[in-house]
Design an enzyme around this catalytic site. Sequence first.
Site, PDB file in Angstrom:
ATOM      1  N   GLU A 293      28.813  85.949 192.245  1.00 45.50           N
ATOM      2  CA  GLU A 293      29.973  86.673 192.770  1.00 45.50           C
ATOM      3  C   GLU A 293      29.916  86.793 194.293  1.00 45.50           C
ATOM      4  OE1 GLU A 293      29.990  90.330 190.411  1.00 45.50           O
ATOM      5  OE2 GLU A 293      31.137  89.312 188.860  1.00 45.50           O
ATOM      6  N   ASP A 367      30.083  89.994 180.167  1.00 48.10           N
ATOM      7  CA  ASP A 367      29.930  91.086 181.126  1.00 48.10           C
ATOM      8  C   ASP A 367      30.180  92.461 180.519  1.00 48.10           C
ATOM      9  OD1 ASP A 367      29.556  92.426 183.448  1.00 48.10           O
ATOM     10  OD2 ASP A 367      31.249  91.567 184.527  1.00 48.10           O
ATOM     11  N   GLU A 395      32.151 101.016 182.677  1.00 48.70           N
ATOM     12  CA  GLU A 395      33.075 100.149 183.410  1.00 48.70           C
ATOM     13  C   GLU A 395      34.152  99.557 182.500  1.00 48.70           C
ATOM     14  OE1 GLU A 395      31.160  96.900 185.447  1.00 48.70           O
ATOM     15  OE2 GLU A 395      33.056  95.978 186.005  1.00 48.70           O
TER      16      GLU A 395
END
Length: 701
Positions: A293, A367, A395
């Site tokens: 990322e 993820d 998240e």
Amino acid sequence: MTRLFFLFTFLIGSFYASADDGYRLWLKYDLLKNANVRAQYQPFTLYIAHAATDPVTSTAAKELQTGLQGLLGKSIRLQSTASTAPGGISLELTTTPQPNLGTEGYSITTQNTRVKISANTPSGLLYGAFALLRKIQTATPLSKIPETSVPRVQLRMLNHWDNTNGSIERGYAGASLWKWYELPETVDPRYRDYARANASIGINAVVLNNVNASARFMSREYLLKVKAIADVFKPYGIKVYLSVNFAAPRILGKLKNSDPLEPAVRQWWVDKASEIYGIMPDFGGFLVKANSEGEPGPQDFGRTHADGANMLAEALAPFKGIVIWRAFVYKADPKGDRFKAAYEEFKSLDGTFLPNVVVQVKNGPIDFQPREPFSPLFGAMPKTPLAMEFQITQEYLGFSTNLVYLAPLFKECLDSDTYVKGAGSTVAKVIDGSLHQYPISVMAGVANTGSDRNWCGHLMSQSNWYAFGRLAWDHQLSSSAIADEWIKMTLTQDAGAVKTILAMMERSREVYVDFTTPLGLHHIMGQGIHFGPEPWLERSARPDWTSIYYHRADSIGLGFDRGINGSNALGLYHPEAIKQWSQVDACPLPYLLWFHHVPWGKKLNTGRSLWDELCTRYYTGSTAVGTMQREWAGLKGKMDAEIHADVLGRLGAQQREALWWRDACVLYFQQYSKMPIPAPFTPPSRTLEEIKELVRIYQFR
Ligand code: BDP
């Protein structure tokens, strides 16, 4: 004096009885309500004797003193010499190491009116002290007090994704606990409370900063701040680690690059390591996110992950520090399958890492989704210690407005069978090192703590911090046993209420999956913020950040074909593991759309078509939130009023969000299935456009 003590206990007790803001977590130590229960512990509450003078043993003694005084309403004396007088608790280090206690294990024995906690190390005594307190706090019968327990994983670690400016990446409970601008001169007393909470559940390692790391943490200025925190953690048996920015030699050291094979770069890290250990002799090591990322890494110079990790490992080795290198890497390839990325990069590196390197793998291949199959890497690296990375912060699981108890998610992954050494080769056995005899074992959880008064935003999310620690200590514990302890320590000991809350917690994760991503759907949430539904997301900076990349809805059906005619990500698993998922008719429904593109009209083993089943899950899932709300409302008076009201409010928000998810997803997918919402469900009263508008408000786009 005794009277004064009682008055004090009473005042404190009544203060908390009327307003509990959740700050004390599960370490409440209020007077045990039931006098009979209290009475059974009386014989051994007279004094605590501990002979050792090291800081960790002293912490154990003080914790016992504070805890027991509160729970039993008695003044407890602390005595530093060993004594044989009856009715005491003694903390005793073994004179010769007992193999059955390992380095951090403990044993609690009772004899007549004495309780003895013994361990080979001060940390073991500390964990024994907290175990005894937990047992008393949960009103465990005296006969069940004796216990020997040894942690199954060596490093039980929290990863904080905290930044220098006080923000937290994916944090939903306020700002960072670490006040970098005030440190090292001002040391917030909260650091100590944090350390206590961790020690009470066996956590012994903490990474203070974000994996997207600022190079600043390697400066002397910041290392001195880190040391101030490390000094607070030390008496609680906790070591500090730091995330490092791979480009630090260039950014901070002003070298021309950060190439791991460049001698000047290697020397920079060697010097940095000795500087760090000069400041903090107990420093734990580095956590590294590289070439992921947009973060810098060895591949920027044509080197491998092993080249990068080994350079750092060499620098830390003289000080016994370790490098935890993350396997969370993936490339923006529209034709590829992100599922395979980490495996493809790391599998071939197995056996090439130095002995003080651990590769940290997220539980699933994508993820931290509400449900993922276990990462295929867990079955592929016998020669490299693999660490587990779970995410405690929610998240992808509803931030701090959703009640989702995560122990079932953690357990599901840990109990999965990789089959690499025959049936029973569970992920847990890979991680704890027992399957491949790894020299180091690590279980990490991305922390959910912040500056909110109750630490975690949602009071119920405290249970996820708690459960993570307990499972890192012993992955054999059941989700319900852990929840039961936590409820009794945190909320209430009313038997009926405990039962209701326990049932709610146990089904909460399945409820969340049902109203967001049922049947193996994944990664269809709001872009960037990862909040709310956005299955319509078609364009993003990268193809694998869109939703259509994952759900693949079309006029024929739904789901990602990862079999031999598709991406063949399934081929990364052991044949036995493949078998359970490869046939569309036999694939367990929770994983169906992870591995198959299934026709809308396909009959599933529930007797319903895919479309009908999908709608059923969205509707029943969102209805179940309403049921939780009502059940919780019925618990009024069974716990602190402030906590009760706060959780009730959040359940209201969860209900609102669940309805967005339901309406957004059924209306969006209906465009492809072209089938009606099945009876008995009523079609949404709003249009897809209206929902999109609503969601956009939250996305700020
Ligand atoms: C993703 C998060 C991102 C993290 C990344 C990671 O969205 O904020 O930096 O994981 O784990 O889930 O590195």
